[in-house]
Design a protein around this motif. Sequence first.
Motif, PDB file in Angstrom:
ATOM      1  N   THR A  81      -8.468  -5.328  -0.520  1.00 50.25           N
ATOM      2  CA  THR A  81      -8.233  -5.871  -1.864  1.00 50.25           C
ATOM      3  C   THR A  81      -6.765  -6.261  -2.018  1.00 50.25           C
ATOM      4  O   THR A  81      -6.454  -7.332  -2.560  1.00 50.25           O
ATOM      5  CB  THR A  81      -8.639  -4.844  -2.944  1.00 50.25           C
ATOM      6  OG1 THR A  81     -10.027  -4.550  -2.799  1.00 50.25           O
ATOM      7  CG2 THR A  81      -8.361  -5.369  -4.346  1.00 50.25           C
TER       8      THR A  81
ATOM      9  N   LEU B 212      -9.689   7.300  -3.273  1.00 49.54           N
ATOM     10  CA  LEU B 212      -9.536   6.001  -2.598  1.00 49.54           C
ATOM     11  C   LEU B 212     -10.587   5.781  -1.521  1.00 49.54           C
ATOM     12  O   LEU B 212     -10.905   6.689  -0.758  1.00 49.54           O
ATOM     13  CB  LEU B 212      -8.170   5.918  -1.907  1.00 49.54           C
ATOM     14  CG  LEU B 212      -6.993   5.403  -2.677  1.00 49.54           C
ATOM     15  CD1 LEU B 212      -5.757   5.386  -1.785  1.00 49.54           C
ATOM     16  CD2 LEU B 212      -7.223   4.042  -3.270  1.00 49.54           C
ATOM     17  N   ARG B 213     -11.081   4.583  -1.462  1.00 52.19           N
ATOM     18  CA  ARG B 213     -11.855   4.112  -0.309  1.00 52.19           C
ATOM     19  C   ARG B 213     -10.883   3.195   0.407  1.00 52.19           C
ATOM     20  O   ARG B 213     -10.706   2.044   0.025  1.00 52.19           O
ATOM     21  CB  ARG B 213     -13.111   3.404  -0.778  1.00 52.19           C
ATOM     22  CG  ARG B 213     -14.028   4.407  -1.521  1.00 52.19           C
ATOM     23  CD  ARG B 213     -15.338   3.837  -1.945  1.00 52.19           C
ATOM     24  NE  ARG B 213     -16.089   3.383  -0.787  1.00 52.19           N
ATOM     25  CZ  ARG B 213     -16.874   2.314  -0.823  1.00 52.19           C
ATOM     26  NH1 ARG B 213     -17.020   1.628  -1.930  1.00 52.19           N
ATOM     27  NH2 ARG B 213     -17.528   1.935   0.257  1.00 52.19           N
ATOM     28  N   THR B 214     -10.212   3.715   1.417  1.00 51.68           N
ATOM     29  CA  THR B 214      -9.010   3.091   1.971  1.00 51.68           C
ATOM     30  C   THR B 214      -9.220   1.690   2.519  1.00 51.68           C
ATOM     31  O   THR B 214      -8.391   0.812   2.276  1.00 51.68           O
ATOM     32  CB  THR B 214      -8.366   3.993   3.044  1.00 51.68           C
ATOM     33  OG1 THR B 214      -9.333   4.342   4.033  1.00 51.68           O
ATOM     34  CG2 THR B 214      -7.790   5.252   2.419  1.00 51.68           C
TER      35      THR B 214
ATOM     36  N   ARG C 161      -6.105  10.482  -7.395  1.00 53.90           N
ATOM     37  CA  ARG C 161      -6.282   9.055  -7.104  1.00 53.90           C
ATOM     38  C   ARG C 161      -6.353   8.811  -5.597  1.00 53.90           C
ATOM     39  O   ARG C 161      -7.150   8.009  -5.134  1.00 53.90           O
ATOM     40  CB  ARG C 161      -5.151   8.247  -7.730  1.00 53.90           C
ATOM     41  CG  ARG C 161      -5.403   6.760  -7.655  1.00 53.90           C
ATOM     42  CD  ARG C 161      -4.570   5.998  -8.637  1.00 53.90           C
ATOM     43  NE  ARG C 161      -4.899   4.585  -8.563  1.00 53.90           N
ATOM     44  CZ  ARG C 161      -4.226   3.642  -9.145  1.00 53.90           C
ATOM     45  NH1 ARG C 161      -3.167   3.955  -9.876  1.00 53.90           N
ATOM     46  NH2 ARG C 161      -4.574   2.383  -9.032  1.00 53.90           N
TER      47      ARG C 161
ATOM     48  N   GLU D 298     -19.013  -4.449  -2.035  1.00 50.61           N
ATOM     49  CA  GLU D 298     -17.563  -4.271  -1.966  1.00 50.61           C
ATOM     50  C   GLU D 298     -16.838  -5.605  -2.064  1.00 50.61           C
ATOM     51  O   GLU D 298     -15.780  -5.696  -2.689  1.00 50.61           O
ATOM     52  CB  GLU D 298     -17.173  -3.539  -0.680  1.00 50.61           C
ATOM     53  CG  GLU D 298     -17.531  -2.075  -0.710  1.00 50.61           C
ATOM     54  CD  GLU D 298     -17.090  -1.326   0.534  1.00 50.61           C
ATOM     55  OE1 GLU D 298     -16.330  -1.881   1.351  1.00 50.61           O
ATOM     56  OE2 GLU D 298     -17.506  -0.166   0.680  1.00 50.61           O
TER      57      GLU D 298
ATOM     58  N   TRP E  27      -9.767  -0.827  -0.308  1.00 49.17           N
ATOM     59  CA  TRP E  27      -8.532  -0.851  -1.085  1.00 49.17           C
ATOM     60  C   TRP E  27      -7.479  -1.710  -0.381  1.00 49.17           C
ATOM     61  O   TRP E  27      -6.855  -2.560  -1.006  1.00 49.17           O
ATOM     62  CB  TRP E  27      -8.033   0.584  -1.286  1.00 49.17           C
ATOM     63  CG  TRP E  27      -6.732   0.725  -1.983  1.00 49.17           C
ATOM     64  CD1 TRP E  27      -6.461   0.473  -3.298  1.00 49.17           C
ATOM     65  CD2 TRP E  27      -5.502   1.182  -1.401  1.00 49.17           C
ATOM     66  NE1 TRP E  27      -5.140   0.743  -3.566  1.00 49.17           N
ATOM     67  CE2 TRP E  27      -4.531   1.182  -2.425  1.00 49.17           C
ATOM     68  CE3 TRP E  27      -5.133   1.609  -0.136  1.00 49.17           C
ATOM     69  CZ2 TRP E  27      -3.213   1.574  -2.210  1.00 49.17           C
ATOM     70  CZ3 TRP E  27      -3.829   2.005   0.087  1.00 49.17           C
ATOM     71  CH2 TRP E  27      -2.884   1.981  -0.944  1.00 49.17           C
TER      72      TRP E  27
ATOM     73  N   TYR F  80       0.862   7.383  -6.551  1.00 48.18           N
ATOM     74  CA  TYR F  80      -0.462   7.912  -6.877  1.00 48.18           C
ATOM     75  C   TYR F  80      -0.443   9.437  -6.919  1.00 48.18           C
ATOM     76  O   TYR F  80       0.227  10.082  -6.133  1.00 48.18           O
ATOM     77  CB  TYR F  80      -1.496   7.491  -5.830  1.00 48.18           C
ATOM     78  CG  TYR F  80      -1.920   6.042  -5.879  1.00 48.18           C
ATOM     79  CD1 TYR F  80      -1.386   5.131  -6.779  1.00 48.18           C
ATOM     80  CD2 TYR F  80      -2.873   5.572  -4.992  1.00 48.18           C
ATOM     81  CE1 TYR F  80      -1.782   3.811  -6.801  1.00 48.18           C
ATOM     82  CE2 TYR F  80      -3.283   4.247  -5.006  1.00 48.18           C
ATOM     83  CZ  TYR F  80      -2.735   3.375  -5.908  1.00 48.18           C
ATOM     84  OH  TYR F  80      -3.141   2.067  -5.919  1.00 48.18           O
TER      85      TYR F  80
ATOM     86  N   ALA G 288       0.837  -1.208   0.000  1.00 46.14           N
ATOM     87  CA  ALA G 288       0.000   0.000   0.000  1.00 46.14           C
ATOM     88  C   ALA G 288       0.868   1.253   0.000  1.00 46.14           C
ATOM     89  O   ALA G 288       0.606   2.198  -0.749  1.00 46.14           O
ATOM     90  CB  ALA G 288      -0.929  -0.004   1.218  1.00 46.14           C
TER      91      ALA G 288
END
Length: 183
Positions: free
Chosen positions: A78, A70-72, A66, A153, A75, A62, A55
């Motif tokens: 993922t 972000l949806r931290t 960006r 999600e 993210w 980024y 990360a």
Amino acid sequence: MDCLDPVQKALLDDLDAGFAELYGAHRDVVFSTALRLSGRWADAEDLTAETFLRAYRALAGYDRERVAALRTRPWLLTILMNIWRNCARARSRKPPPDLREEPVDVVDAREGVEDAAVRRETGEELAGLLALLPDEQRAAVVLRHVADLPVSEIATMLRIPQGTVKSHVSRGLKRLRALGGAR
């Protein structure tokens, strides 16, 4: 940029300080998700460390837009899921370890002996049961009920339709109940 959460604002102001806030805000959910996916404390620590390392490296590249988009939490999860999948692929080439041989918790000095024993027994039992699920069901159950993510999600993270996520969660829970009753 008014609708940014505090972590995003901190990341935009200063990557290093913002990353410390990102880590503080999400380390528990990343670790607990990693623990339930892997079933082993040491593996969960490795998965968590690798997740935050990747990360940080990604954030360094980024641009501001960006980062702002972000949806931290999803993210980070993922990234964790991708690392876990890669580890699972590598692990499939070797025989799996017996997850019941190693404890999945650490001692908390503030906790009483009886409470610690009950928690450890429950955690080991849950880890053992989750390890018996197919990877796709385990991932869906853990993301839904440990990480508390919405189905939409999870579908995005696993790159599968929402109906398939619901099916994996339902079948995984059904199998966990059956396995738990058989013990």
